[in-house]
Scaffold this active site. Structure first.
Site, PDB file in Angstrom:
ATOM      1  N   SER A  64     -18.273  -0.001  30.754  1.00  0.00           N
ATOM      2  CA  SER A  64     -17.780  -1.141  29.985  1.00  0.00           C
ATOM      3  C   SER A  64     -17.737  -0.847  28.489  1.00  0.00           C
ATOM      4  O   SER A  64     -18.429   0.030  27.977  1.00  0.00           O
ATOM      5  CB  SER A  64     -18.664  -2.362  30.220  1.00  0.00           C
ATOM      6  OG  SER A  64     -18.836  -2.591  31.591  1.00  0.00           O
TER       7      SER A  64
HETATM    8  N1  SAH Z   1     -22.218  -1.730  34.455  1.00  0.00           N
HETATM    9  C1  SAH Z   1     -21.434  -0.496  34.510  1.00  0.00           C
HETATM   10  C2  SAH Z   1     -19.946  -0.718  34.597  1.00  0.00           C
HETATM   11  C3  SAH Z   1     -19.571  -1.226  35.897  1.00  0.00           C
HETATM   12  S1  SAH Z   1     -17.972  -0.888  36.524  1.00  0.00           S
HETATM   13  C4  SAH Z   1     -21.757   0.428  33.373  1.00  0.00           C
HETATM   14  O1  SAH Z   1     -22.546   0.066  32.499  1.00  0.00           O
HETATM   15  O2  SAH Z   1     -21.242   1.541  33.374  1.00  0.00           O
HETATM   16  C5  SAH Z   1     -18.202  -1.833  38.001  1.00  0.00           C
HETATM   17  C6  SAH Z   1     -19.043  -1.151  39.040  1.00  0.00           C
HETATM   18  O3  SAH Z   1     -19.278  -2.116  40.068  1.00  0.00           O
HETATM   19  C7  SAH Z   1     -18.362   0.019  39.707  1.00  0.00           C
HETATM   20  O4  SAH Z   1     -19.177   1.143  39.651  1.00  0.00           O
HETATM   21  C8  SAH Z   1     -18.152  -0.454  41.147  1.00  0.00           C
HETATM   22  O5  SAH Z   1     -18.237   0.588  42.111  1.00  0.00           O
HETATM   23  C9  SAH Z   1     -19.279  -1.457  41.313  1.00  0.00           C
HETATM   24  N2  SAH Z   1     -19.079  -2.443  42.369  1.00  0.00           N
HETATM   25  C10 SAH Z   1     -17.924  -3.060  42.742  1.00  0.00           C
HETATM   26  N3  SAH Z   1     -18.143  -3.913  43.751  1.00  0.00           N
HETATM   27  C11 SAH Z   1     -19.471  -3.843  44.048  1.00  0.00           C
HETATM   28  C12 SAH Z   1     -20.306  -4.473  45.017  1.00  0.00           C
HETATM   29  N4  SAH Z   1     -19.824  -5.340  45.900  1.00  0.00           N
HETATM   30  N5  SAH Z   1     -21.624  -4.154  45.027  1.00  0.00           N
HETATM   31  C13 SAH Z   1     -22.131  -3.252  44.159  1.00  0.00           C
HETATM   32  N6  SAH Z   1     -21.388  -2.622  43.217  1.00  0.00           N
HETATM   33  C14 SAH Z   1     -20.078  -2.903  43.162  1.00  0.00           C
END
Ligand code: SAH
Length: 217
Positions: A64
């Protein structure tokens, strides 16, 4: 731990950008300063680590934008005794920032590859109060228990009922809510004892939350 490749002026400009965009909580600003974002971006992207932009990471996901990380962290109103649940570990950067401000952080990721990489990065940085789990944010096991704060970092069309069951009474949950492609609104729910008070915060753009553990990696 902060690499010499980043001139102090770059990190100063980073702090100034966060302040200029309205981040004023000193503890949040200090946490953002303490965590080296270059340790969480892809190899070759270290030079972009202190720009206020999201960057692509493995498995088609993103780390992010720093302002959004700081803003969500500030809106969580963390106390040092809080237990926090993050859905969407991704790079592990948001979890690292949370780890400086809360007692314990449990973070769930549906890609094994991302979860394992985040786990080793967090260990290398000494973030010993973060537990990285492979799991699905739409199906958090009861054994995870209750959390004072819940932060979702992938876009959901609705906030799942199952997730609300993990929120302590009078807890706070923040999640980007909206369609998978396009823009979403950051929603904050505050438990009131008999329901939830909803506040729409700012417009954001997150990758979508997908159900189930990823099969690919
Ligand atoms: N917080 C992260 C950015 C997240 S991007 C950082 O600091 O880098 C969103 C992430 O959510 C991705 O890695 C994706 O694989 C994960 N994601 C999507 N759906 C999900 C779910 N149902 N359960 C767990 N993780 C999930």
């Amino acid at each position: 731990m902060i690499s010499a490749r980043h001139a102090p002026h770059e990190k100063m400009a980073f702090q100034l950008t966060l302040r200029r965009r309205g981040i004023s909580d000193q503890a949040v600003l200090r946490a953002m300063e303490a965590i080296p974002r270059e340790a969480f971006v892809e190899q070759g992207d270290e030079g972009y680590a202190y720009r206020d932009a999201a960057l692509p990471i493995a498995c088609g996901q993103t780390i992010s934008q720093p302002f959004v990380v700081a803003y969500m962290t500030e809106q969580l109103q963390l106390k040092p005794y809080h237990r926090v649940l993050e859905i969407g570990t991704g790079s592990g950067y948001q979890a690292a920032v949370l780890s400086r401000l809360a007692r314990d952080v449990v973070t769930l990721e549906r890609f094994r590859f991302l979860a394992e990489r985040a786990k080793s990065r967090l260990a290398a940085l000494g973030c010993g109060n973060v537990e990285v789990l492979i799991g699905d944010g739409f199906d958090v096991p009861d054994s995870a228990g209750r959390f004072d704060r819940v932060i979702v970092t992938a876009a959901m069309e609705d906030i799942p009922e199952g997730l609300l069951r993990h929120l302590a009474p009078e807890g706070l949950l923040i999640a980007p809510v909206g369609p998978p492609s396009g823009s979403q609104v950051l929603v904050r729910l505050r438990g009131t004892g008999d329901g939830f008070e909803r506040t729409n915060l700012i417009g954001v753009r997150f990758v979508p939350a997908l159900p189930g553990i990823a099969r690919e990696m």
